[in-house]
Design a protein around this motif. Structure first.
Motif, PDB file in Angstrom:
ATOM      1  N   LYS A  82     -23.580 -38.346   8.816  1.00  0.00           N
ATOM      2  CA  LYS A  82     -22.544 -39.223   8.276  1.00  0.00           C
ATOM      3  C   LYS A  82     -22.495 -40.549   9.023  1.00  0.00           C
ATOM      4  CE  LYS A  82     -19.545 -35.474   6.652  1.00  0.00           C
ATOM      5  NZ  LYS A  82     -18.225 -34.817   6.809  1.00  0.00           N
ATOM      6  N   GLU A  83     -22.622 -40.464  10.333  1.00  0.00           N
ATOM      7  CA  GLU A  83     -22.606 -41.697  11.132  1.00  0.00           C
ATOM      8  C   GLU A  83     -23.807 -42.577  10.802  1.00  0.00           C
ATOM      9  OE1 GLU A  83     -22.286 -43.065  15.844  1.00  0.00           O
ATOM     10  OE2 GLU A  83     -22.406 -40.938  15.287  1.00  0.00           O
ATOM     11  N   ALA A  84     -24.966 -41.938  10.588  1.00  0.00           N
ATOM     12  CA  ALA A  84     -26.167 -42.698  10.219  1.00  0.00           C
ATOM     13  C   ALA A  84     -25.987 -43.387   8.864  1.00  0.00           C
ATOM     14  CB  ALA A  84     -27.386 -41.775  10.194  1.00  0.00           C
ATOM     15  N   GLU A  85     -25.387 -42.662   7.895  1.00  0.00           N
ATOM     16  CA  GLU A  85     -25.140 -43.263   6.586  1.00  0.00           C
ATOM     17  C   GLU A  85     -24.167 -44.434   6.695  1.00  0.00           C
ATOM     18  OE1 GLU A  85     -26.424 -42.755   3.660  1.00  0.00           O
ATOM     19  OE2 GLU A  85     -27.798 -41.219   4.382  1.00  0.00           O
ATOM     20  N   SER A  86     -23.135 -44.266   7.526  1.00  0.00           N
ATOM     21  CA  SER A  86     -22.168 -45.345   7.718  1.00  0.00           C
ATOM     22  C   SER A  86     -22.823 -46.561   8.351  1.00  0.00           C
ATOM     23  CB  SER A  86     -21.012 -44.851   8.584  1.00  0.00           C
ATOM     24  OG  SER A  86     -20.099 -45.899   8.842  1.00  0.00           O
ATOM     25  N   LYS A  88     -25.976 -47.304   8.212  1.00  0.00           N
ATOM     26  CA  LYS A  88     -26.899 -47.869   7.225  1.00  0.00           C
ATOM     27  C   LYS A  88     -26.162 -48.762   6.236  1.00  0.00           C
ATOM     28  CE  LYS A  88     -30.435 -46.486   3.869  1.00  0.00           C
ATOM     29  NZ  LYS A  88     -31.117 -45.328   3.229  1.00  0.00           N
ATOM     30  N   GLU A  89     -24.984 -48.307   5.788  1.00  0.00           N
ATOM     31  CA  GLU A  89     -24.180 -49.115   4.867  1.00  0.00           C
ATOM     32  C   GLU A  89     -23.717 -50.410   5.538  1.00  0.00           C
ATOM     33  OE1 GLU A  89     -22.407 -50.071   1.290  1.00  0.00           O
ATOM     34  OE2 GLU A  89     -23.761 -48.398   1.775  1.00  0.00           O
ATOM     35  N   GLN A  90     -23.301 -50.314   6.790  1.00  0.00           N
ATOM     36  CA  GLN A  90     -22.900 -51.521   7.519  1.00  0.00           C
ATOM     37  C   GLN A  90     -24.069 -52.474   7.688  1.00  0.00           C
ATOM     38  OE1 GLN A  90     -21.097 -50.414  11.228  1.00  0.00           O
ATOM     39  NE2 GLN A  90     -19.427 -49.277  10.275  1.00  0.00           N
ATOM     40  N   ASN A  91     -25.249 -51.912   7.927  1.00  0.00           N
ATOM     41  CA  ASN A  91     -26.445 -52.750   8.068  1.00  0.00           C
ATOM     42  C   ASN A  91     -26.749 -53.487   6.772  1.00  0.00           C
ATOM     43  OD1 ASN A  91     -28.881 -53.706   9.402  1.00  0.00           O
ATOM     44  ND2 ASN A  91     -29.970 -52.280   8.096  1.00  0.00           N
ATOM     45  N   ILE A  92     -26.611 -52.785   5.633  1.00  0.00           N
ATOM     46  CA  ILE A  92     -26.857 -53.419   4.328  1.00  0.00           C
ATOM     47  C   ILE A  92     -25.855 -54.542   4.088  1.00  0.00           C
ATOM     48  CG2 ILE A  92     -26.798 -53.024   1.838  1.00  0.00           C
ATOM     49  CD1 ILE A  92     -27.874 -50.208   2.370  1.00  0.00           C
ATOM     50  N   GLN A  93     -24.575 -54.292   4.409  1.00  0.00           N
ATOM     51  CA  GLN A  93     -23.550 -55.310   4.222  1.00  0.00           C
ATOM     52  C   GLN A  93     -23.795 -56.522   5.110  1.00  0.00           C
ATOM     53  OE1 GLN A  93     -19.791 -53.406   4.860  1.00  0.00           O
ATOM     54  NE2 GLN A  93     -19.922 -52.118   3.019  1.00  0.00           N
ATOM     55  N   LEU A  94     -24.135 -56.276   6.371  1.00  0.00           N
ATOM     56  CA  LEU A  94     -24.403 -57.384   7.285  1.00  0.00           C
ATOM     57  C   LEU A  94     -25.635 -58.168   6.855  1.00  0.00           C
ATOM     58  CD1 LEU A  94     -23.692 -55.678  10.740  1.00  0.00           C
ATOM     59  CD2 LEU A  94     -22.297 -57.382   9.572  1.00  0.00           C
TER      60      LEU A  94
END
Length: 235
Positions: A82-86, A88-94
């Motif tokens: 879950k932390e990795a998915e979170s 990853k999502e933050q990385n995509i947004q940034l």
């Protein structure tokens, strides 16, 4: 176990002293290792029995501990996923924000570059507009001289006219050198982007919407109209 051995030896010695039989002492002394070995074997058997009795419970405890550890590792793995998915999502947004910021910076740089280039080209626009009035006055002065009067009988008028014509030609050359061009749209089709109609007049010799008279010349600075030509248009 050691106390039993000592007690046994003391008993055998006492019997020897009372009976005077030394063989009994020797036999008793030689029997000590066998007694020790038998007692030791009995003790080992007792320990093995205790281990065998306790082994099922210990195995169950170990099994329960293993299951608990597997559950804990599984939960930790799920939390890490879950932390990795979170992340990853933050990385995509940034990354998206970075690309948008980069595009905005590039657009801003392009706009600033264009504004700087336009400032270099059209920085003299206000000055040119002021000079247009001078060019208009020279044009009116030159056109107001009757051509039939330009003879050797009027040398002063002829010289004045030639001076005005030369001044006007020199001024137009300066205009052209700095990107300022005249527009004399006589006999051309009317274009509202380039011309300003002052009046309309019937004229059967030309097509409708044709410029038949130019009251004031128009001017363009690097293909930008800074003053439209003032014209008369046919109906």
């Amino acid at each position: 176990m050691a106390s039993k051995q000592v007690k046994y030896l003391h008993t055998a010695r006492l019997i020897t002293l009372l009976t005077g039989n030394r063989n009994l002492w020797k036999n008793s002394w030689s029997a000590v290792p066998r007694l020790f070995s038998s007692e030791k074997s009995a003790e080992q058997q007792q320990q093995s029995q205790q281990l065998s009795e306790n082994s099922p419970a210990d195995t169950g405890t170990v099994g329960n501990n293993s299951i608990d550890q597997i559950k804990k590792l599984t939960q930790d793995l799920e939390d890490l996923s879950k932390e990795a998915e979170s992340l990853k999502e933050q990385n995509i947004q940034l990354l998206d924000k970075y690309r948008r910021s980069l595009a905005d910076s590039e657009n801003l740089r392009s706009r600033l570059s264009k504004q700087i280039a336009d400032a270099k080209l059209f920085g003299i626009q206000g000055f040119c507009k002021e000079l247009l009035e001078v060019a208009d006055i020279l044009g009116h002065a030159t056109n107001s001289v009757p051509q039939e009067e330009l003879t050797d009988k009027n040398p002063h008028l002829k010289s004045l006219y030639e001076g005005l014509s030369m001044t006007q030609a020199s001024l137009f050359q300066v205009f052209k050198r700095h990107g300022l061009e005249t527009m004399n749209p006589l006999k051309e089709k009317f274009d509202p982007n380039l011309h300003e109609a002052l009046f309309q007049k019937e004229d059967s010799s030309v097509d409708p919407n044709t410029i038949i008279e130019v009251t004031k010349l128009g001017y363009k600075l690097h293909n930008r109209v800074i003053r439209p030509a003032l014209v008369g248009v046919s109906k």
